[in-house]
Design an enzyme around this catalytic site. Structure first.
Site, PDB file in Angstrom:
ATOM      1  CE1 TYR A  66      -4.838  60.767  64.900  1.00  0.00           C
ATOM      2  CE2 TYR A  66      -2.442  60.709  64.958  1.00  0.00           C
ATOM      3  CZ  TYR A  66      -3.645  60.065  64.784  1.00  0.00           C
ATOM      4  OH  TYR A  66      -3.667  58.721  64.510  1.00  0.00           O
ATOM      5  CD  GLU A  75      -6.761  57.564  65.388  1.00  0.00           C
ATOM      6  OE1 GLU A  75      -7.881  57.008  65.383  1.00  0.00           O
ATOM      7  OE2 GLU A  75      -6.144  57.861  64.365  1.00  0.00           O
TER       8      GLU A  75
END
Ligand code: GDP
Ligand code: MN
Length: 397
Positions: A118, A206
Site C-alpha cells: 500500500y 493512493e
C-alpha cells in the site's frame, strides 16, 4: 477534483511511474480491438476488466474481474459496462459504470505469490509537510490494517522545500522488506511517484496495490488521484479530465452560477450568507430536531435573481419540506433581501410548494420583517435565530 483510475495512471506514467497497462473503453464494440492490443503488448491472453467509477472497493463489489481469453473478456465487459456498481464507498444506490479499463493481467499465475503493498502520498496538515504513507499489507482494506495492526503502517514526512531525499526512498524500500533489484525498483518508483505528486499539484495519491511482480518489477496496479482544486488554474488541460457524471448535478449547476452549494441528506433547505453562518444554521436546525438538506452560501449579493436561483437549486431536492433563509444584513440591507425574496417568490409562481421561514437580522431588519409579513405569501418571518429554527420545526409537522 477526483480522477478515474485510468486517468491517474496515465498521469503517473508520464512521470515515469511503472503502471499496469490498459486501454479504457466506453462501448462493447471497442472490446475486441482493445483486447488484441493488450494481448500483443503483454504477451498474454489473460486480462483484467476494471470498472471506472469514483469510488474504491470496486474489487469487493464485483467491478474488477479477470478474463482468461477473448470470449471471457467480451462477456465480462458486457456484465460490467453499464452496471450499477455498489461498493462500500458508493452508498446503497451505487454508481453507473460508463467506462471500463481493460488491463493486462499482472499477477502471473503459477509463479511467485505476488507481493502487494500500500502506498499513498498526501498532505500532513499537522506539520505542513507532505507525507508518504506505506505498508506491506496492500491489496485489501487499509482501514482494517490501520485499526487492527497499526504498526504495519509506516509514515515518511517530506519537507516540501527539500523534496524527497534518496535516503528516504531507500528507507521505504527497506521497510517494505525488499532487496536486490526489487529494492532498486522501489526507490525509483517512490521517487517518480513523489515527482508526479508535486508535478500535477495533487492533494492525494493512493496506490493500492503497488505490486512486486515475479520478475522484480514494481508497478502501480490501482490509482486514486485527487487534484488540488486551488491549483487547477495552473493546469488548464486537466479540465478535460473532469467527469461531470460523477458529480452531484445540483452542485455542478450551483458552481456555474457562483453559488457555494453542498448537497446533504436532510429535509430542511438552507439559504444563508456566509459560510460560518451557514454552518451555525445547520447546527441550529439539528438542535431543533431537524436535518439540513444542503449547505448553501449565497455570498454577499442577495438580490431577487440570486435568491430565485438559490430557491430553484434547493427545490430540486425532492426531500426538502421547508426552507430556512438566514441572512445577516451587514453590507447588504435586510429590506433589499426581503424584497428580493418576495419578488423571487412571485416570479416563481407555484413552483414553491413548501413553507419558507425567513430570518433577517442586521441593517433595516424591522423594515424587512414588515415586507415579509405584509407580502401575503407562505413566508414566515423571524428575527431571532432560535425563533426561526422553532418555526421550521412547526412547519415540518
Ligand atoms: P479497488 O478494489 O477499487 O481498490 O480496485 P483495484 O484496482 O485495487 O483492484 C482490486 C483487486 O483486483 C486488487 O487488489 C487485485 O487483487 C485484483 N487485481 C487487480 N489487477 C489484477 C490483475 O491484473 N490480475 C489479477 N489476477 N487480479 C488483479
Ligand atoms: Mn485498490
Amino acid at each position: 477534483m477526483n480522477l478515474h483510475e485510468y486517468q491517474g495512471k496515465e498521469l503517473l506514467s508520464k512521470f515515469g511511474v511503472n503502471i499496469q497497462r490498459g486501454i479504457v473503453i466506453e462501448n462493447l464494440s471497442e472490446v475486441e480491438e482493445a483486447g488484441r492490443k493488450i494481448a500483443e503488448m503483454s504477451d498474454s491472453n489473460i486480462f483484467v476488466v476494471k470498472a471506472q467509477i469514483h469510488a474504491g472497493g470496486r474489487g469487493k463489489g464485483g467491478g474488477v474481474k479477470v478474463a482468461k481469453n477473448m470470449d471471457e473478456l467480451i462477456s465480462v465487459c458486457k456484465k460490467i459496462l453499464g452496471m450499477q456498481l455498489i461498493t462500500p464507498q458508493t452508498g446503497k444506490e451505487g454508481k453507473k459504470v460508463n467506462k471500463v479499463l481493460i488491463a493486462e493481467d499482472v499477477y502471473y499465475p503459477g509463479k511467485n505469490e505476488p507481493d502487494e503493498f500500500y502506498m499513498s502520498v498526501l498532505l500532513n496538515r499537522s506539520n505542513g509537510q507532505n507525507m508518504i504513507m506505506y505498508s506491506t499489507e496492500g491489496g485489501m482494506d487499509i482501514e482494517k490494517v490501520a485499526e487492527e495492526t497499526p504498526d504495519l503502517i509506516f509514515y515518511e514526512n517530506i519537507d516540501p522545500m527539500l523534496g524527497l531525499q534518496s535516503f528516504q526512498a531507500r528507507k521505504i524500500a527497506f521497510n517494505l522488506g525488499l532487496s536486490g533489484n526489487a529494492f532498486k525498483e522501489m526507490t525509483k518508483f517512490v521517487q517518480s511517484l513523489y515527482t508526479a505528486y508535486i508535478g500535477i499539484d495533487a492533494s492525494l495519491f493512493e496506490i493500492n496495490p503497488v505490486l512486486k511482480t515475479s520478475n522484480d518489477n514494481i508497478i502501480a496496479v490501482d490509482s486514486k488521484v485527487t487534484l488540488d482544486n486551488n491549483a487547477l488554474f495552473r493546469h488548464k488541460d486537466f479540465e478535460a479530465l473532469r467527469d461531470l457524471s460523477e458529480e452531484n448535478p445540483t452542485e455542478v449547476e450551483a458552481k456555474e452560477v457562483g453559488l457555494n452549494y453542498v448537497d446533504l441528506d436532510g429535509n430542511v433547505g438552507c439559504m444563508v450568507n456566509g459560510a460560518g453562518l451557514a454552518m451555525a444554521t445547520m447546527d441550529l436546525i439539528k438542535q431543533a430536531g431537524g436535518d439540513p438538506a444542503n449547505f448553501l452560501d449565497v455570498g454577499g449579493t442577495a438580490d431577487a435573481s440570486r435568491v430565485e436561483t438559490a430557491f430553484r437549486l434547493i427545490l430540486k431536492d425532492p426531500n426538502v419540506k421547508a426552507i430556512l433563509v438566514n441572512i445577516f444584513g451587514g453590507i447588504v440591507r435586510c429590506d433589499r433581501v426581503a424584497q428580493g425574496i418576495v419578488d423571487a417568490y412571485l416570479n416563481m409562481g407555484d413552483a414553491i410548494k413548501v413553507p419558507i421561514i425567513v430570518r433577517l437580522q442586521g441593517t433595516n431588519a424591522k423594515i424587512a420583517k414588515d415586507i415579509i409579513d405584509n407580502s401575503g405569501l407562505n413566508v414566515l418571518s423571524a428575527i431571532e435565530f432560535q425563533e426561526a429554527a422553532d418555526k421550521v420545526q412547526e412547519a415540518l409537522i
